[in-house]
Scaffold this motif. Structure first.
Motif, PDB file in Angstrom:
ATOM      1  N   ASN A 330       0.829  -1.213   0.000  1.00  0.00           N
ATOM      2  CA  ASN A 330       0.000   0.000   0.000  1.00  0.00           C
ATOM      3  C   ASN A 330       0.859   1.258   0.000  1.00  0.00           C
ATOM      4  OD1 ASN A 330       0.883   0.116   2.654  1.00  0.00           O
ATOM      5  ND2 ASN A 330      -1.123   0.646   3.477  1.00  0.00           N
ATOM      6  N   LYS A 331       0.197   2.410  -0.129  1.00  0.00           N
ATOM      7  CA  LYS A 331       0.896   3.686  -0.259  1.00  0.00           C
ATOM      8  C   LYS A 331       1.697   4.001   0.995  1.00  0.00           C
ATOM      9  CE  LYS A 331       0.088   8.545  -1.437  1.00  0.00           C
ATOM     10  NZ  LYS A 331       0.820   9.087  -0.298  1.00  0.00           N
ATOM     11  N   LYS A 332       1.152   3.669   2.179  1.00  0.00           N
ATOM     12  CA  LYS A 332       1.840   3.951   3.440  1.00  0.00           C
ATOM     13  C   LYS A 332       3.172   3.195   3.500  1.00  0.00           C
ATOM     14  CE  LYS A 332       1.469   5.675   7.752  1.00  0.00           C
ATOM     15  NZ  LYS A 332       1.201   7.088   8.092  1.00  0.00           N
ATOM     16  N   PHE A 333       3.150   1.950   3.053  1.00  0.00           N
ATOM     17  CA  PHE A 333       4.380   1.148   3.007  1.00  0.00           C
ATOM     18  C   PHE A 333       5.402   1.820   2.101  1.00  0.00           C
ATOM     19  CE2 PHE A 333       6.112  -3.294   3.474  1.00  0.00           C
ATOM     20  CZ  PHE A 333       7.282  -3.073   2.771  1.00  0.00           C
ATOM     21  N   CYS A 334       4.947   2.260   0.933  1.00  0.00           N
ATOM     22  CA  CYS A 334       5.867   2.885  -0.023  1.00  0.00           C
ATOM     23  C   CYS A 334       6.412   4.197   0.521  1.00  0.00           C
ATOM     24  CB  CYS A 334       5.146   3.120  -1.347  1.00  0.00           C
ATOM     25  SG  CYS A 334       4.642   1.596  -2.184  1.00  0.00           S
ATOM     26  N   ASP A 335       5.549   4.995   1.176  1.00  0.00           N
ATOM     27  CA  ASP A 335       5.989   6.286   1.705  1.00  0.00           C
ATOM     28  C   ASP A 335       7.063   6.124   2.766  1.00  0.00           C
ATOM     29  OD1 ASP A 335       4.230   7.555   0.033  1.00  0.00           O
ATOM     30  OD2 ASP A 335       2.675   7.842   1.565  1.00  0.00           O
ATOM     31  N   VAL A 336       6.858   5.166   3.679  1.00  0.00           N
ATOM     32  CA  VAL A 336       7.795   4.993   4.784  1.00  0.00           C
ATOM     33  C   VAL A 336       9.083   4.320   4.319  1.00  0.00           C
ATOM     34  CG1 VAL A 336       8.174   3.877   7.026  1.00  0.00           C
ATOM     35  CG2 VAL A 336       5.970   4.939   6.512  1.00  0.00           C
ATOM     36  N   SER A 337       8.973   3.306   3.447  1.00  0.00           N
ATOM     37  CA  SER A 337      10.161   2.569   3.011  1.00  0.00           C
ATOM     38  C   SER A 337      10.961   3.330   1.956  1.00  0.00           C
ATOM     39  CB  SER A 337       9.768   1.206   2.447  1.00  0.00           C
ATOM     40  OG  SER A 337       9.072   1.354   1.219  1.00  0.00           O
ATOM     41  N   GLY A 338      10.279   4.233   1.236  1.00  0.00           N
ATOM     42  CA  GLY A 338      10.971   4.977   0.179  1.00  0.00           C
ATOM     43  C   GLY A 338      10.985   4.271  -1.157  1.00  0.00           C
ATOM     44  N   TYR A 339      10.459   3.050  -1.213  1.00  0.00           N
ATOM     45  CA  TYR A 339      10.396   2.301  -2.468  1.00  0.00           C
ATOM     46  C   TYR A 339       9.019   2.467  -3.109  1.00  0.00           C
ATOM     47  CZ  TYR A 339      14.667  -0.159  -1.036  1.00  0.00           C
ATOM     48  OH  TYR A 339      15.947  -0.468  -0.652  1.00  0.00           O
ATOM     49  N   SER A 340       8.973   2.527  -4.418  1.00  0.00           N
ATOM     50  CA  SER A 340       7.689   2.526  -5.117  1.00  0.00           C
ATOM     51  C   SER A 340       7.142   1.099  -5.138  1.00  0.00           C
ATOM     52  CB  SER A 340       7.858   3.050  -6.543  1.00  0.00           C
ATOM     53  OG  SER A 340       8.650   2.142  -7.318  1.00  0.00           O
ATOM     54  N   GLU A 341       5.838   0.992  -5.438  1.00  0.00           N
ATOM     55  CA  GLU A 341       5.234  -0.344  -5.487  1.00  0.00           C
ATOM     56  C   GLU A 341       5.873  -1.174  -6.601  1.00  0.00           C
ATOM     57  OE1 GLU A 341       0.840  -2.464  -5.281  1.00  0.00           O
ATOM     58  OE2 GLU A 341       1.007  -0.375  -5.940  1.00  0.00           O
ATOM     59  N   GLU A 342       6.252  -0.519  -7.706  1.00  0.00           N
ATOM     60  CA  GLU A 342       6.882  -1.238  -8.816  1.00  0.00           C
ATOM     61  C   GLU A 342       8.236  -1.822  -8.381  1.00  0.00           C
ATOM     62  OE1 GLU A 342       5.587   1.756  -8.993  1.00  0.00           O
ATOM     63  OE2 GLU A 342       3.811   1.321 -10.216  1.00  0.00           O
ATOM     64  N   GLU A 343       8.963  -1.085  -7.531  1.00  0.00           N
ATOM     65  CA  GLU A 343      10.264  -1.574  -7.062  1.00  0.00           C
ATOM     66  C   GLU A 343      10.110  -2.733  -6.084  1.00  0.00           C
ATOM     67  OE1 GLU A 343      13.342   2.092  -6.908  1.00  0.00           O
ATOM     68  OE2 GLU A 343      11.512   2.410  -5.736  1.00  0.00           O
ATOM     69  N   LEU A 344       8.968  -2.799  -5.402  1.00  0.00           N
ATOM     70  CA  LEU A 344       8.755  -3.827  -4.392  1.00  0.00           C
ATOM     71  C   LEU A 344       8.192  -5.120  -4.974  1.00  0.00           C
ATOM     72  CD1 LEU A 344       7.225  -1.588  -1.571  1.00  0.00           C
ATOM     73  CD2 LEU A 344       9.474  -2.668  -1.537  1.00  0.00           C
ATOM     74  N   ILE A 345       7.326  -5.001  -5.997  1.00  0.00           N
ATOM     75  CA  ILE A 345       6.658  -6.177  -6.556  1.00  0.00           C
ATOM     76  C   ILE A 345       7.702  -7.187  -7.055  1.00  0.00           C
ATOM     77  CG2 ILE A 345       5.107  -7.043  -8.356  1.00  0.00           C
ATOM     78  CD1 ILE A 345       3.739  -5.435  -6.165  1.00  0.00           C
ATOM     79  N   GLY A 346       7.520  -8.435  -6.642  1.00  0.00           N
ATOM     80  CA  GLY A 346       8.413  -9.507  -7.059  1.00  0.00           C
ATOM     81  C   GLY A 346       9.615  -9.702  -6.147  1.00  0.00           C
ATOM     82  N   LYS A 347       9.859  -8.734  -5.261  1.00  0.00           N
ATOM     83  CA  LYS A 347      10.958  -8.852  -4.304  1.00  0.00           C
ATOM     84  C   LYS A 347      10.421  -9.442  -2.991  1.00  0.00           C
ATOM     85  CE  LYS A 347      13.891  -6.416  -6.913  1.00  0.00           C
ATOM     86  NZ  LYS A 347      12.972  -5.880  -7.933  1.00  0.00           N
ATOM     87  N   ASP A 348      11.344  -9.952  -2.178  1.00  0.00           N
ATOM     88  CA  ASP A 348      10.918 -10.359  -0.834  1.00  0.00           C
ATOM     89  C   ASP A 348      11.342  -9.282   0.164  1.00  0.00           C
ATOM     90  OD1 ASP A 348      13.629 -10.767  -0.143  1.00  0.00           O
ATOM     91  OD2 ASP A 348      13.550 -12.848  -0.824  1.00  0.00           O
ATOM     92  N   HIS A 349      11.002  -9.506   1.416  1.00  0.00           N
ATOM     93  CA  HIS A 349      11.211  -8.458   2.415  1.00  0.00           C
ATOM     94  C   HIS A 349      12.667  -8.300   2.848  1.00  0.00           C
ATOM     95  CE1 HIS A 349       6.800  -8.712   2.792  1.00  0.00           C
ATOM     96  NE2 HIS A 349       6.895  -7.441   3.158  1.00  0.00           N
ATOM     97  N   ARG A 350      13.555  -9.132   2.289  1.00  0.00           N
ATOM     98  CA  ARG A 350      14.971  -8.918   2.567  1.00  0.00           C
ATOM     99  C   ARG A 350      15.456  -7.594   1.983  1.00  0.00           C
ATOM    100  NH1 ARG A 350      17.314 -14.783   0.901  1.00  0.00           N
ATOM    101  NH2 ARG A 350      15.657 -14.518  -0.648  1.00  0.00           N
ATOM    102  N   LEU A 351      14.675  -7.035   1.063  1.00  0.00           N
ATOM    103  CA  LEU A 351      15.017  -5.743   0.479  1.00  0.00           C
ATOM    104  C   LEU A 351      15.096  -4.648   1.548  1.00  0.00           C
ATOM    105  CD1 LEU A 351      15.418  -4.095  -2.185  1.00  0.00           C
ATOM    106  CD2 LEU A 351      12.931  -3.707  -2.164  1.00  0.00           C
ATOM    107  N   ILE A 352      14.291  -4.779   2.601  1.00  0.00           N
ATOM    108  CA  ILE A 352      14.268  -3.743   3.657  1.00  0.00           C
ATOM    109  C   ILE A 352      14.877  -4.260   4.964  1.00  0.00           C
ATOM    110  CG2 ILE A 352      12.297  -2.479   2.708  1.00  0.00           C
ATOM    111  CD1 ILE A 352      10.509  -3.993   4.667  1.00  0.00           C
ATOM    112  N   ASN A 353      15.602  -5.383   4.866  1.00  0.00           N
ATOM    113  CA  ASN A 353      16.251  -5.929   6.074  1.00  0.00           C
ATOM    114  C   ASN A 353      17.339  -4.971   6.542  1.00  0.00           C
ATOM    115  OD1 ASN A 353      17.663  -7.430   7.996  1.00  0.00           O
ATOM    116  ND2 ASN A 353      17.319  -9.362   6.904  1.00  0.00           N
TER     117      ASN A 353
END
Length: 609
Positions: A330-353
């Motif tokens: 969701n938008k809140k996740f993207c705002d706080v993490s700094g990643y767009s939804e397109e950058e997150l899709i297909g990745k796992d949560h190790r991206l923000i580890n």
């Protein structure tokens, strides 16, 4: 000191009570939080009448009161505290905290048990909340509270001083927490992290049942936070809330006679935790039914999108497939993490580890959710810009129509501010602990010589005698005096005398190397040494070594009658310790030994056993 406080505690408490009441009444008149709804003088008259009648009954039936019980417990050495070997100040602080916890538990019991709630609702029936409300307790409640306090003090073994301080604080904070005083918002918000404030306790006097059964603490606010009974603010706001109990709002209940008879009225129910008014039963039943329906809907993947939309503004939401690959953020996740939804899709949560947590944390997480169970915990993540943020994370497995896990829903609440405040608070506590430790060191150290002072010497001597009396061990005490030190000061001046005292003190201290040995400045030019578990021969050898070390300093003393350098006379005593041994007895022995050394020409060691 204890005897003085015990003999005068009534006068002390009365003086503090009257002065505190007057000051709080003046301040709440000058800076009121809420406008009063009832005639103040009538309420004050009724509340004071309850206080006086309760005090009279307690004095007649239980003349000893809490202080008397504490005095008896201390003399008879009853209770836990009297069987634990720790410093006296620790006993006082520990007893104060446990007594406060006991009052918190007692308060809850007066809401849980219908019989106790009958008398306690007299207190809650006040239609306003001000300083006098802190006095509004039915005589039966006061009597019951005293009996509970008797038991607590006896089991705990609380020192008299701790009980006196607690009683004084209880009276003072009872008036303060009920006062109609308007505090600075920032100050009040900080203060309630430590003690109960008027705004915090006022919630407890709300007409709403769930608010009445919250914020039970009297002194330390931590109990409500720790045990989950804390409500920060009333639903209707501090100014909009209604105070009192709905069944007791008629005028005849707000008289002294009505307050005395209120516990015996069997027709009216109140807000006891297990005896709630059933007027809201339909609404509560409907709420429970809706909650169950929502819980079921949350498990169905067909309702997933609406669920995410409902919490989208408040939480960081992501959905992964069974492999853990992100398929929705969701938008809140993207705002706080700094990643767009397109950058997150297909990745796992190790991206923000963030690397903050060990691998075992995520291993346990996957083991839990893979078994179909919910996982909840606090996680530190790393945003795209490298900054860290904390979330309270809940992961729920979602099942497909065959009952197999096909996705995981993660709902996170950003708790970075809370974590920062916790870190700041921990740092403040750590800094305070360091300051307290430094103050403790200062209070035990002689300012001139930087060795132990007379106060710490007296404390250690008493403690060592107490410990050795249990094993009949031996204690050695040395008392030494710089020879003709007055002449030294007269000849060389006081600055030189101070320097000489410093050098002598350090030479004496360096003469004793065991961890348990204590060297202290006894007074003026006198020094005392406490040694445990050594015999006479060893004691005399150590004393002679110390005397030679002082001579070896070669501090010029042209007016000394025994030498041309600074010397000391030493008295030594070694004696077995039993239950009759006292500090005064040991000091008297060593003082005689020192006198004997001086009579024997000074600059020598004399022993008396």
């Amino acid at each position: 000191m204890t005897e003085f406080l015990y003999q005068n505690e009534a006068s002390i408490r009365l003086s503090i009570f009257l002065s505190s009441f007057v000051l709080l009444a003046i301040f709440e008149h000058l800076k009121p939080k809420r406008p009063l709804t009832q005639p103040q003088l009538n309420r004050w008259a009724n509340n004071f009448a309850l206080l006086f009648s309760g005090t009279l009954i307690v004095r007649i039936l239980l003349p000893a009161a809490a202080i008397g019980i504490a005095y008896l417990v201390e003399r008879q050495q009853w209770g836990l505290v009297n069987h634990v070997d720790w410093p006296f100040w620790v006993s006082i602080v520990f007893s104060f905290i446990i007594l406060d916890l006991a009052i918190y538990v007692q308060h809850i019991l007066f809401h849980v048990l219908p019989l106790l709630w009958r008398v306690h609702r007299v207190h809650h029936s006040d239609l306003d909340c001000d300083t006098s409300t802190g006095l509004r307790f039915h005589p039966l409640e006061i009597l019951m509270s005293i009996l509970i306090k008797f038991i607590t003090i006896s089991v705990l073994g609380a020192p008299v001083i701790a009980v006196i301080l607690f009683e004084i604080t209880l009276n003072l904070l009872s008036m303060f927490t009920h006062s109609n005083l308007r505090l600075n918002k920032t100050f009040e918000r900080v203060l309630r992290w430590f003690i109960v404030t008027p705004d915090m306790h006022r919630v407890h006097h709300s007409i709403r049942e769930n608010e009445t059964n919250s914020n039970f603490a009297f002194h330390l606010s931590i109990w409500d936070r720790l045990f989950g009974t804390y409500i920060a603010q009333p639903a209707d706001g501090q100014l909009g809330m209604t105070i009192g109990l709905e069944p007791f709002r008629e005028n005849h209940w707000q008289t002294f006679r009505g307050l005395l008879l209120m516990p015996f009225d069997a027709k009216i129910k109140g807000y006891a935790i297990n005896d709630r008014d059933t007027k809201n039963a339909d609404a509560l039943s409907l709420a429970r039914e809706v909650a169950l329906q929502n819980q079921e809907k949350a498990r169905l993947s067909t309702e997933l999108s609406s669920y995410i939309q409902a919490i989208d503004q408040h939480a960081l939401v992501s959905v992964t497939n069974a492999k853990g690959e992100i398929i929705r953020a969701n938008k809140k996740f993207c705002d706080v993490s700094g990643y767009s939804e397109e950058e997150l899709i297909g990745k796992d949560h190790r991206l923000i580890n963030s690397g903050t947590h060990p691998a075992s944390t995520f291993k346990d997480l996957w083991k839990t959710i893979a078994s179909g169970k919910k996982w909840q915990g606090e996680i530190c993540n790393r945003a795209k810009d490298g900054s860290l943020y904390w979330v309270d994370n809940t992961i729920i497995p979602a099942l497909d129509e065959h009952g197999k896990i096909d996705r995981y829903i993660s709902v996170r609440i950003d708790i970075s501010d809370r974590k920062r405040h916790e870190a700041e608070l921990k740092k403040a506590y750590d800094d305070l602990a360091k300051v307290n430790a430094h103050l403790e060191t200062i209070s035990r150290t002689d300012a001139l010589t930087q060795i132990a002072n007379r106060r710490y010497f007296d404390e250690v001597l008493a403690n060592d005698i107490s410990k050795l009396s249990r094993t009949n061990g031996e204690i050695t005490l040395m008392l030494c005096d710089i020879d003709y030190f007055k002449k030294y000061n007269d000849t060389y001046g006081h600055p030189a005398g101070d320097a000489a005292l410093q050098q002598v003190a350090q030479a004496i201290e360096s003469s004793f190397s065991r961890a348990g040995d204590l060297v202290a400045r006894y007074g003026g030019e006198e020094f005392a040494i406490i040694l445990v578990s050594i015999n006479k021969q060893t004691a005399l050898k150590l004393a002679e070594r110390m005397r030679h070390n002082i001579e070896a300093l070669k501090l010029e003393h042209c007016d000394s009658d025994v030498n041309d350098v600074v010397t000391i006379s030493v008295g030594v005593t070694t004696l077995p310790v039993d239950q009759q041994t006292s500090s005064a007895m040991v000091i008297e022995k060593v003082d005689k030994a020192l006198y004997k050394a001086k009579e024997s020409g000074r600059n020598n060691v004399q022993f008396i056993n």
